[in-house]
Design a protein around this motif. Structure first.
Motif, short mmCIF file in Angstrom:
data_model
loop_
_atom_site.label_atom_id
_atom_site.label_comp_id
_atom_site.label_asym_id
_atom_site.label_seq_id
_atom_site.Cartn_x
_atom_site.Cartn_y
_atom_site.Cartn_z
N HIS A 129 0.84 -1.18 0.00
CA HIS A 129 0.00 0.00 0.00
C HIS A 129 0.88 1.24 0.00
N VAL A 130 0.29 2.37 -0.30
CA VAL A 130 1.05 3.61 -0.23
C VAL A 130 0.94 4.16 1.19
N SER A 131 1.77 5.12 1.51
CA SER A 131 1.79 5.66 2.86
C SER A 131 0.44 6.24 3.24
N ARG A 132 0.06 6.05 4.52
CA ARG A 132 -1.23 6.59 4.97
C ARG A 132 -1.09 8.03 5.40
N ASP A 133 0.13 8.52 5.37
CA ASP A 133 0.37 9.89 5.79
C ASP A 133 0.34 10.78 4.55
N PRO A 134 -0.63 11.69 4.45
CA PRO A 134 -0.70 12.52 3.23
C PRO A 134 0.50 13.43 3.05
N PHE A 135 1.33 13.56 4.09
CA PHE A 135 2.49 14.45 3.98
C PHE A 135 3.69 13.76 3.35
N ALA A 136 3.71 12.43 3.35
CA ALA A 136 4.92 11.73 2.93
C ALA A 136 4.68 10.96 1.64
N GLN A 137 5.70 10.84 0.82
CA GLN A 137 5.63 10.06 -0.41
C GLN A 137 6.36 8.76 -0.17
N ARG A 138 5.65 7.78 0.33
CA ARG A 138 6.29 6.51 0.63
C ARG A 138 5.39 5.38 0.18
N ILE A 139 6.01 4.21 -0.08
CA ILE A 139 5.21 3.03 -0.34
C ILE A 139 5.72 1.89 0.54
N ILE A 140 4.86 0.94 0.82
CA ILE A 140 5.24 -0.24 1.59
C ILE A 140 5.19 -1.43 0.64
N VAL A 141 6.29 -2.20 0.59
CA VAL A 141 6.32 -3.36 -0.30
C VAL A 141 6.43 -4.64 0.53
N ASN A 142 6.20 -5.77 -0.15
CA ASN A 142 6.03 -7.02 0.58
C ASN A 142 7.32 -7.78 0.84
N LEU A 143 8.48 -7.21 0.57
CA LEU A 143 9.74 -7.88 0.91
C LEU A 143 10.38 -7.15 2.08
N GLY A 144 10.93 -7.93 3.02
CA GLY A 144 11.54 -7.32 4.19
C GLY A 144 12.92 -7.86 4.46
N SER A 145 13.42 -7.61 5.66
CA SER A 145 14.79 -8.01 5.97
C SER A 145 14.95 -9.53 5.92
N GLN A 146 13.84 -10.28 6.11
CA GLN A 146 13.92 -11.74 6.00
C GLN A 146 14.25 -12.16 4.57
N GLN A 147 13.90 -11.32 3.60
CA GLN A 147 14.18 -11.65 2.20
C GLN A 147 15.43 -10.93 1.70
N GLY A 148 16.18 -10.36 2.61
CA GLY A 148 17.44 -9.75 2.22
C GLY A 148 17.36 -8.29 1.83
N VAL A 149 16.23 -7.66 2.09
CA VAL A 149 16.12 -6.23 1.80
C VAL A 149 16.65 -5.44 2.98
N LEU A 150 17.50 -4.48 2.72
CA LEU A 150 18.08 -3.68 3.80
C LEU A 150 17.82 -2.21 3.55
N ALA A 151 17.79 -1.46 4.62
CA ALA A 151 17.61 -0.02 4.48
C ALA A 151 18.78 0.55 3.69
N GLY A 152 18.49 1.42 2.74
CA GLY A 152 19.55 2.04 1.96
C GLY A 152 19.61 1.51 0.53
N GLN A 153 18.95 0.39 0.26
CA GLN A 153 18.99 -0.14 -1.09
C GLN A 153 18.10 0.68 -2.02
N ALA A 154 18.41 0.61 -3.29
CA ALA A 154 17.69 1.42 -4.26
C ALA A 154 16.51 0.64 -4.84
N ALA A 155 15.44 1.35 -5.17
CA ALA A 155 14.29 0.73 -5.80
C ALA A 155 14.09 1.37 -7.17
N VAL A 156 13.92 0.54 -8.21
CA VAL A 156 13.79 1.05 -9.57
C VAL A 156 12.62 0.37 -10.25
N ASP A 157 12.20 0.91 -11.37
CA ASP A 157 11.30 0.16 -12.24
C ASP A 157 11.85 0.22 -13.66
N GLY A 158 11.08 -0.26 -14.62
CA GLY A 158 11.61 -0.34 -15.97
C GLY A 158 12.04 0.99 -16.55
#
Lengths: 301, 158
Positions: A129-158
């Motif tokens: 889902h996208v952030s519930r805070d209208p002030f922030a531009q954030r999204i929440i995705v379904n991969l976490g530290s258990q799947q090897g995602v760490l804070a600081g990594q980059a997110a891209v699309d095509g």
């Protein structure tokens, strides 16, 4: 009302006392969280507890989407296949040139004694889902530290850079979009290699290029790509297209507005580049770029 | 007035939190009423001995956690209107419907303004007027509750 009378006098501490106490606790928590960053692990623990609730809360929308997917018509699927086929054909042509270009690039890098650019492994994550805070531009995705995602990594699309992982919970993670006010991306103008820092605009889907002089060589339509200087984003990913350049006489800086190339507000999937952000890597010294002085990295906002 | 059980209070607060956690986006996010605060205010006015300022603070913390905000922002934004609600609780029971609507609308706006001030301190931009739409939709929802004959203050319903 007679029944309630019994409760009249047993109300514990006065409302004012409670207000003072809880307001003080909130303020202390805010300061500790914002300035001292002590509460990261507490937050992670609670976020894990809340995760099942989140799954339940987002399930209606996922159900709706899956039903929608199920009833896609043959026609629209055919159309999509056609588009994808065209794209594959065009990409295949580019791909044929890639090995030879890569070989040439490796050779040139060897000649320059520069570090070899490494491959970036990536993982596909789905947006919860996208952030519930209208002030922030954030999204929440379904991969976490258990799947090897760490804070600081980059997110891209095509189409380009979307943002950066800012908090990794065990089963989900929070990506701050490049359009958020708090995220800065080191960029380079593709046409002339000029370096700059792009800041999010906050409210609308825009980016700013602040602290560039009025006579800077940037035109409308210029493409901004990542410069890779920060070690977070690989070099050469598209970030934004310059939309408007305003040069006011009364301001020492040009007012430059850009539109992100990536669909920061459109997609359901994002790619997370799962190499560890490597702040320790020394920068490639011989940089064959114009020697224009760029603005400071961490200019105060 | 029928006595209210603790389960009812916390069950409805939980339901409010779930509504908050639905994936709102875009215009829906702007229009989204503050469900948790509405439920809180309802119980604060009706049964202040079961739901008090501490409950408001706790729910605010949960909202902060669910939203990934700074700890304590919503907690503070809920504690302030909760205080006003509790302070005037005896008088609210004597209000007419329109007075009550005005009172609750004021509380919703207070919560939003507190949140706005905290956000401005942490470096956000001033939002547009549509920011206050959430209070408007909140008060419409409250009116719906009154029309559906759930008595907020019991005897004095006109």
């Amino acid at each position: 009302m007679e029944h309630q009378q019994t409760n009249f006098f047993v109300r514990g501490p006065s409302p004012l006392a409670r207000l003072t106490f809880f307001a003080a606790v909130s303020l202390v928590l805010m300061v500790v969280d914002a300035r001292l960053h002590y509460l990261g692990e507490v937050r992670q623990g609670f976020a894990t507890l809340l995760h099942p609730l989140e799954i339940i809360a987002t399930s209606p929308v996922r159900l709706y989407r899956s039903i929608q997917d199920h009833f896609t018509t043959v026609e629209s699927l055919n159309q999509e296949t056609q588009v994808l086929r065209d794209k594959t054909a065009r990409l295949a042509v580019d791909l044929q040139r890639l090995p030879s270009l890569q070989a040439e690039n490796d050779h040139l890098r060897q000649l320059l004694e520069a570090r070899q650019a490494m491959q970036q492994p990536a993982r596909m994550a789905e947006i919860l889902h996208v952030s519930r805070d209208p002030f922030a531009q954030r999204i929440i995705v379904n991969l976490g530290s258990q799947q090897g995602v760490l804070a600081g990594q980059a997110a891209v699309d095509g189409a380009g850079v979307i943002g950066q992982v800012t908090r990794a919970y065990p089963f989900s993670s929070e990506i701050t979009l490049i359009t958020d006010r708090e995220l800065a991306v080191p960029v380079q103008v593709e046409r002339n290699g000029l370096r700059a820092i792009a800041f999010g605009h906050g409210r609308d889907n825009m980016l700013d290029l602040p602290y560039l002089p009025v006579n800077v060589d940037i035109h409308e339509g210029d493409k901004l790509v990542t410069s890779g200087i920060d070690g977070t984003y690989p070099v050469g990913l598209a970030v934004a297209i310059v939309k408007k350049v305003e040069r006011n006489v009364d301001s020492p800086f040009a007012h430059i507005i850009c539109v992100p190339t990536a669909g920061t507000d459109r997609h359901r999937q994002v790619l997370i580049l799962t190499t560890m952000p490597s702040a320790a890597i020394p920068l490639d010294e011989p940089h064959p770029l114009p020697k224009k002085k760029e603005s400071r990295h961490h200019a105060p906002r | 007035m029928r006595p209210v059980s603790v389960g009812q209070v916390y069950g409805s607060l939980f339901a409010g939190l779930m509504l908050y956690m639905l994936p709102w986006a875009g215009f829906g996010l702007m229009l989204r009423p503050d469900f948790v605060l509405l439920v809180l205010l309802y119980w604060l006015i009706r049964t202040p001995h079961l739901c008090n300022i501490g409950t408001a603070w706790f729910m605010g913390m949960l909202v902060d956690l669910a939203g990934g905000d700074l700890f304590g922002q919503h907690a503070l934004a809920y504690v302030v209107p909760a205080f006003v609600a509790v302070y005037y609780q005896r008088r609210v029971t004597l209000f007419t419907r329109w007075q009550q609507l005005g009172f609750v609308f004021g509380l919703l706006v207070i919560a939003q303004v507190v949140l706005l001030i905290l956000k401005l301190f942490s470096g956000s931009e001033v939002p547009e007027w549509s920011y206050l739409l959430s209070s408007v939709s909140g008060i419409l929802l409250w009116q719906l509750v009154i029309y559906s004959k759930i008595k907020v203050t019991g005897e004095r319903e006109a």
